[in-house]
Design an enzyme around this catalytic site. Structure first.
Site, PDB file in Angstrom:
ATOM      1  N   GLU A 164      27.577  73.303  50.008  1.00 44.02           N
ATOM      2  CA  GLU A 164      28.305  73.363  50.496  1.00 44.02           C
ATOM      3  C   GLU A 164      29.760  73.567  50.714  1.00 44.02           C
ATOM      4  OE1 GLU A 164      27.142  74.504  53.528  1.00 44.02           O
ATOM      5  OE2 GLU A 164      24.516  73.814  53.124  1.00 44.02           O
ATOM      6  N   TRP A 180      30.137  76.714  48.125  1.00 45.34           N
ATOM      7  CA  TRP A 180      29.156  77.981  48.646  1.00 45.34           C
ATOM      8  C   TRP A 180      31.230  78.609  49.747  1.00 45.34           C
ATOM      9  CZ3 TRP A 180      25.957  81.465  50.332  1.00 45.34           C
ATOM     10  CH2 TRP A 180      26.134  82.655  50.829  1.00 45.34           C
ATOM     11  N   TRP A 187      24.611 101.111  65.632  1.00 46.21           N
ATOM     12  CA  TRP A 187      25.340  99.537  66.818  1.00 46.21           C
ATOM     13  C   TRP A 187      25.444 100.385  67.634  1.00 46.21           C
ATOM     14  CZ3 TRP A 187      24.837  95.806  64.167  1.00 46.21           C
ATOM     15  CH2 TRP A 187      25.072  95.330  62.676  1.00 46.21           C
ATOM     16  N   ASN A 224      27.704  74.142  62.693  1.00 48.65           N
ATOM     17  CA  ASN A 224      26.964  75.150  61.869  1.00 48.65           C
ATOM     18  C   ASN A 224      25.590  75.774  62.225  1.00 48.65           C
ATOM     19  OD1 ASN A 224      27.586  76.623  59.334  1.00 48.65           O
ATOM     20  ND2 ASN A 224      25.679  75.529  58.953  1.00 48.65           N
ATOM     21  N   TRP A 226      28.836  93.632  63.619  1.00 48.23           N
ATOM     22  CA  TRP A 226      29.227  91.794  63.319  1.00 48.23           C
ATOM     23  C   TRP A 226      30.171  92.094  63.290  1.00 48.23           C
ATOM     24  CZ3 TRP A 226      32.199  91.116  59.105  1.00 48.23           C
ATOM     25  CH2 TRP A 226      32.116  92.332  58.245  1.00 48.23           C
ATOM     26  N   TRP A 254      29.086  85.474  57.999  1.00 48.49           N
ATOM     27  CA  TRP A 254      29.164  87.072  59.163  1.00 48.49           C
ATOM     28  C   TRP A 254      28.120  88.214  58.288  1.00 48.49           C
ATOM     29  CZ3 TRP A 254      28.239  87.899  64.194  1.00 48.49           C
ATOM     30  CH2 TRP A 254      29.048  87.207  64.612  1.00 48.49           C
TER      31      TRP A 254
END
Length: 451
Positions: free
Chosen positions: A262, A265, A293, A328, A346, A369
């Site tokens: 993590e 990441w 959208w 999370n 988004w 996102w």
């Protein structure tokens, strides 16, 4: 004033494992400076929650520096101009700083030229060195992790200097209180202090507590009812603790591999935005530029306020508003709901998170996102649509829902995840803004239209 060196601080507000501070202290008298520049970041000017954190973090750092016989100088304005002005005023021959990867900081670092000396220390390894065979940045996490892991562990973290050389006279500093970083009345951040204590001391304490108490992080981290996450993300974002310090503390923990991935990441996200600086507002996959959208202010507001009729989504959005943070797993569920169920761009969600998260980070926010939305270069497929009701039950979110959605406090366990379907929705709680099947079919159709 001669023989002075500027220590330019940004998202590295610590004394422990601070290579720029160590280097500056070897060169002469150190003048630590933080410049509040709201223009250089453009649309990524710090949001309200981050500003609350920054106020308290700077106050904590200032106290730590004073204990070492030093000071924190505060300036506000265009960062390059302010640093050059301060260097001229103090006679500082050099500026030392930890390297940053956000596009506005990369630009500022280049503008300062040869007088700026950069040091690595905010990531597990220098990101410009973690490259593909052709020399570019990785765009797939698994390959990035393999390359990064070959360089692990990171160097040993550096101790706090015993003393920090001070100049004979100090330049003038602005007052932190004059920056108005804290909310005006009404104080929407009044409950933040219940969950957070910004600053290096709490970052180190929290890391120790997590390392000593973590048990099977990989299996427990997805359950919002359980305190199984580290809550280090805002401390890492503001650089109150270095990733290397956390990595080495994990040596005494069990089952630390998943948490280390993590952390990797976070580095991958920064590396990806280094390669694609506009990733925060441009689709990683250009095909999604044509996606139709929906522009619904009503639905966006319902999502922001936690009034969608989906308890797990609403609990997360209310936790976010109250604490500046969200679990999370629930972040993924809430983000997917906005993009796939409501078919809202988004970027509208990214904007809301940027303003309300204390750990809002350009790399993480952008990459996460786009991962959820399916628009990124390394992301979920568009057709992967999270089912919030199933997720809620799978990860046992009943207690979490009751905590953050008090209208549902008396709903029995069997109905808490979907009180509307069970015929037990209280009048005070909204009906579902859209049905799951209807939303799924609409999202799939929108994705099919751009193939």
């Amino acid at each position: 004033m001669t023989g002075s060196v500027l220590l330019w601080l940004r998202q590295d507000l610590r004394l422990h494992d601070q290579p720029a501070l160590i280097a500056a202290a070897h060169m002469g008298a150190v003048i630590p400076v933080y410049v509040l520049d709201d223009e250089a970041p453009g649309r990524w000017r710090m949001g309200g929650a981050q500003r609350w954190w920054l106020h308290h973090s700077l106050a904590s750092l200032a106290a730590a520096l004073e204990a070492k016989g030093s000071r924190l100088i505060l300036k506000r304005g265009e960062v390059v101009a302010e640093l050059e002005k301060l260097a001229t005023e103090t006679g500082a021959s050099e500026i030392h700083a930890i390297r940053h990867y956000e596009p506005w900081w990369v630009k500022a670092e280049a503008a300062l030229g040869d007088r700026l000396h950069l040091h690595d220390g905010n990531h597990l390894a220098p990101l410009r060195d973690i490259t593909t065979g052709s020399g570019g940045q990785y765009k797939v996490y698994s390959a990035f992790w393999r390359a990064l892991n070959e360089r692990m562990p990171p160097p040993d973290d550096l101790p706090v200097p015993r003393n920090i050389p001070a100049p004979d006279t100090w330049p003038e500093s602005e007052k932190l209180a004059d920056w108005d970083l804290l909310p005006a009345k009404p104080d929407w951040a009044k409950s933040f202090a219940v969950d957070w204590a910004p600053g290096e001391a709490d970052a180190l304490r929290k890391a120790d507590d997590f390392v000593d108490e973590v048990v099977d992080y990989e299996a427990r981290r997805d359950f919002p009812n359980i305190e199984a996450t580290s809550r280090l993300s805002p401390h890492l974002h503001f650089g109150e603790i270095s990733p290397a310090t956390v990595w080495h503390k994990l040596d005494r923990a069990r089952n630390a591999d998943k948490f280390r991935k993590e952390m990797a990441w976070r580095d991958f996200a920064a590396s990806l935005t280094l390669a694609m600086p506009r990733y925060g507002y441009r689709n990683g996959r250009p095909a999604f530029d044509a996606l139709a959208w929906r522009n619904s202010a009503h639905d966006l507001k319902a999502w922001q306020q936690g009034r969608t009729g989906y308890p797990i989504v609403d609990a997360g959005m209310r936790q976010l508003w109250a604490t500046g943070w969200m679990h999370n797993r629930v972040r993924m569920i809430a983000a997917s709901f906005l993009v796939k169920h409501l078919l809202i761009d988004w970027r509208a969600g990214e904007r809301w998170f940027w303003d309300t998260l204390v750990d809002a980070d350009y790399g993480n926010n952008s990459v996460n996102w786009q991962w959820v939305a399916g628009t990124g270069v390394d992301s979920n497929m568009w057709g992967r649509i999270m089912a919030p009701l199933v997720q809620s039950e799978k990860f046992d979110a009943g207690g979490y829902i009751r905590e953050w959605v008090p209208e549902l406090a008396d709903v029995p366990d069997a109905a808490i995840h979907d009180p509307e379907a069970a015929g037990m929705r209280p009048q005070s709680y909204p009906a579902k803004i859209i049905g799951h099947r209807e939303a799924r079919e609409r999202a799939l159709a929108a994705g099919a239209a751009i193939r």
